[in-house]
Design a protein around this motif. Structure first.
Motif, PDB file in Angstrom:
ATOM      1  N   ALA A 149       0.823  -1.202   0.000  1.00  0.00           N
ATOM      2  CA  ALA A 149       0.000   0.000   0.000  1.00  0.00           C
ATOM      3  C   ALA A 149       0.864   1.262   0.000  1.00  0.00           C
ATOM      4  N   ASN A 150       2.044   1.193   0.619  1.00  0.00           N
ATOM      5  CA  ASN A 150       2.919   2.346   0.744  1.00  0.00           C
ATOM      6  C   ASN A 150       3.552   2.725  -0.596  1.00  0.00           C
ATOM      7  N   ARG A 151       4.250   1.779  -1.214  1.00  0.00           N
ATOM      8  CA  ARG A 151       4.883   2.005  -2.522  1.00  0.00           C
ATOM      9  C   ARG A 151       4.661   0.759  -3.360  1.00  0.00           C
ATOM     10  N   PRO A 152       3.463   0.614  -3.918  1.00  0.00           N
ATOM     11  CA  PRO A 152       3.082  -0.649  -4.553  1.00  0.00           C
ATOM     12  C   PRO A 152       3.972  -1.079  -5.707  1.00  0.00           C
ATOM     13  N   GLU A 153       4.328  -0.158  -6.585  1.00  0.00           N
ATOM     14  CA  GLU A 153       5.129  -0.549  -7.749  1.00  0.00           C
ATOM     15  C   GLU A 153       6.534  -0.951  -7.320  1.00  0.00           C
ATOM     16  N   LEU A 154       7.093  -0.235  -6.356  1.00  0.00           N
ATOM     17  CA  LEU A 154       8.420  -0.593  -5.864  1.00  0.00           C
ATOM     18  C   LEU A 154       8.386  -1.969  -5.206  1.00  0.00           C
ATOM     19  N   ALA A 155       7.386  -2.225  -4.387  1.00  0.00           N
ATOM     20  CA  ALA A 155       7.267  -3.534  -3.742  1.00  0.00           C
ATOM     21  C   ALA A 155       7.146  -4.637  -4.780  1.00  0.00           C
ATOM     22  N   ARG A 156       6.345  -4.402  -5.807  1.00  0.00           N
ATOM     23  CA  ARG A 156       6.152  -5.414  -6.850  1.00  0.00           C
ATOM     24  C   ARG A 156       7.468  -5.721  -7.560  1.00  0.00           C
ATOM     25  N   VAL A 157       8.195  -4.669  -7.948  1.00  0.00           N
ATOM     26  CA  VAL A 157       9.451  -4.858  -8.669  1.00  0.00           C
ATOM     27  C   VAL A 157      10.489  -5.535  -7.782  1.00  0.00           C
ATOM     28  N   LEU A 158      10.593  -5.109  -6.530  1.00  0.00           N
ATOM     29  CA  LEU A 158      11.595  -5.703  -5.636  1.00  0.00           C
ATOM     30  C   LEU A 158      11.302  -7.166  -5.350  1.00  0.00           C
ATOM     31  N   GLU A 159      10.032  -7.519  -5.221  1.00  0.00           N
ATOM     32  CA  GLU A 159       9.713  -8.926  -4.985  1.00  0.00           C
ATOM     33  C   GLU A 159      10.043  -9.775  -6.209  1.00  0.00           C
ATOM     34  N   PHE A 160       9.890  -9.197  -7.395  1.00  0.00           N
ATOM     35  CA  PHE A 160      10.315  -9.897  -8.613  1.00  0.00           C
ATOM     36  C   PHE A 160      11.837 -10.044  -8.626  1.00  0.00           C
ATOM     37  N   LEU A 161      12.549  -8.949  -8.347  1.00  0.00           N
ATOM     38  CA  LEU A 161      14.009  -8.975  -8.386  1.00  0.00           C
ATOM     39  C   LEU A 161      14.597  -9.933  -7.356  1.00  0.00           C
ATOM     40  N   GLU A 162      13.926 -10.071  -6.228  1.00  0.00           N
ATOM     41  CA  GLU A 162      14.439 -10.959  -5.184  1.00  0.00           C
ATOM     42  C   GLU A 162      14.615 -12.382  -5.703  1.00  0.00           C
ATOM     43  N   GLN A 163      13.771 -12.776  -6.634  1.00  0.00           N
ATOM     44  CA  GLN A 163      13.864 -14.123  -7.198  1.00  0.00           C
ATOM     45  C   GLN A 163      15.067 -14.279  -8.126  1.00  0.00           C
ATOM     46  N   THR A 164      15.622 -13.155  -8.601  1.00  0.00           N
ATOM     47  CA  THR A 164      16.731 -13.218  -9.554  1.00  0.00           C
ATOM     48  C   THR A 164      18.094 -13.046  -8.895  1.00  0.00           C
ATOM     49  N   LEU A 165      18.114 -12.609  -7.651  1.00  0.00           N
ATOM     50  CA  LEU A 165      19.384 -12.373  -6.956  1.00  0.00           C
ATOM     51  C   LEU A 165      19.660 -13.490  -5.961  1.00  0.00           C
ATOM     52  N   PRO A 166      20.928 -13.787  -5.730  1.00  0.00           N
ATOM     53  CA  PRO A 166      21.230 -14.789  -4.696  1.00  0.00           C
ATOM     54  C   PRO A 166      20.840 -14.246  -3.322  1.00  0.00           C
ATOM     55  N   LEU A 167      20.075 -15.027  -2.589  1.00  0.00           N
ATOM     56  CA  LEU A 167      19.593 -14.611  -1.273  1.00  0.00           C
ATOM     57  C   LEU A 167      20.769 -14.536  -0.307  1.00  0.00           C
TER      58      LEU A 167
END
Length: 196
Positions: free
Chosen positions: A108-126
């Protein structure tokens, strides 16, 4: 392998301001143009710093992305802890509502940023810190479910997290912007799962 940790953490106020300007510039670029738009040159230009200054702190764009993801996860943990505190004394159904709303607050705070970061998290080594924050989030959910006598709490906590994440990600990808309505739907699903 790409380095995803900052080179250094700023100690002085001016350095901290530069570090924050870089992260905010990157966040705005990701919100406006997605991952494809993010380059270190673009971030430096948007932040008003030299590329050399950016590289003092971040060795790559992946390191910037990873730091934004770490911050998102830490905020999620803070929000969840606030939801847990708000749920004290409530029944299981109301507790589920509190936890769902808390877990969605960053959308709710920054929806597009949250969406993009959650996508990117899958592409980066945790990294270890992000894994630890995720473990703490899971532990918070387990502890709340234990207070309410939920059976097989580890499995239930995992399922509820996956249910919430899946529903929210699908809705956001489809363009959902009414987070109150989305929270109500996710809460109904969580209550149904819990049998309350």
């Amino acid at each position: 392998m790409t380095e995803i940790s900052p080179r250094k953490i700023p100690r002085q106020r001016r350095s901290a301001a530069t570090y924050e300007a870089i992260l905010e510039a990157a966040a705005r670029i990701l919100e406006a143009g997605g991952p494809e738009a993010l380059t270190t040159n673009h971030v430096a230009e948007r932040a008003g710093v030299s590329i050399g200054s950016l590289y003092q702190y971040f060795p790559s764009k992946s390191a910037i992305q990873a730091e934004l993801i770490r911050r998102l996860r830490r905020r999620m943990l803070e929000d969840l802890r606030a939801g847990v505190a708000a749920s004290r004394g409530l029944d299981l159904a109301e507790t589920a509502d509190c936890l769902v709303r808390a877990s969605m607050r960053h959308h709710a705070n920054r929806p597009e940023l949250a969406r993009v970061l959650e996508f990117l998290e899958q592409t980066l080594p945790l990294d270890a810190e992000t894994a630890e924050v995720k473990a703490q989030i899971q532990a918070e959910i387990v502890a709340v479910l234990a207070l309410h006598g939920v059976a097989e709490i580890e499995t239930a906590a995992f399922d509820l997290s996956a249910l919430t994440k899946g529903m929210v990600e699908a809705a956001v990808q489809a363009g959902e912007q009414d987070y109150e309505a989305l929270a109500a739907r996710v809460s109904r699903a969580a209550r149904g799962y819990l049998g309350v």
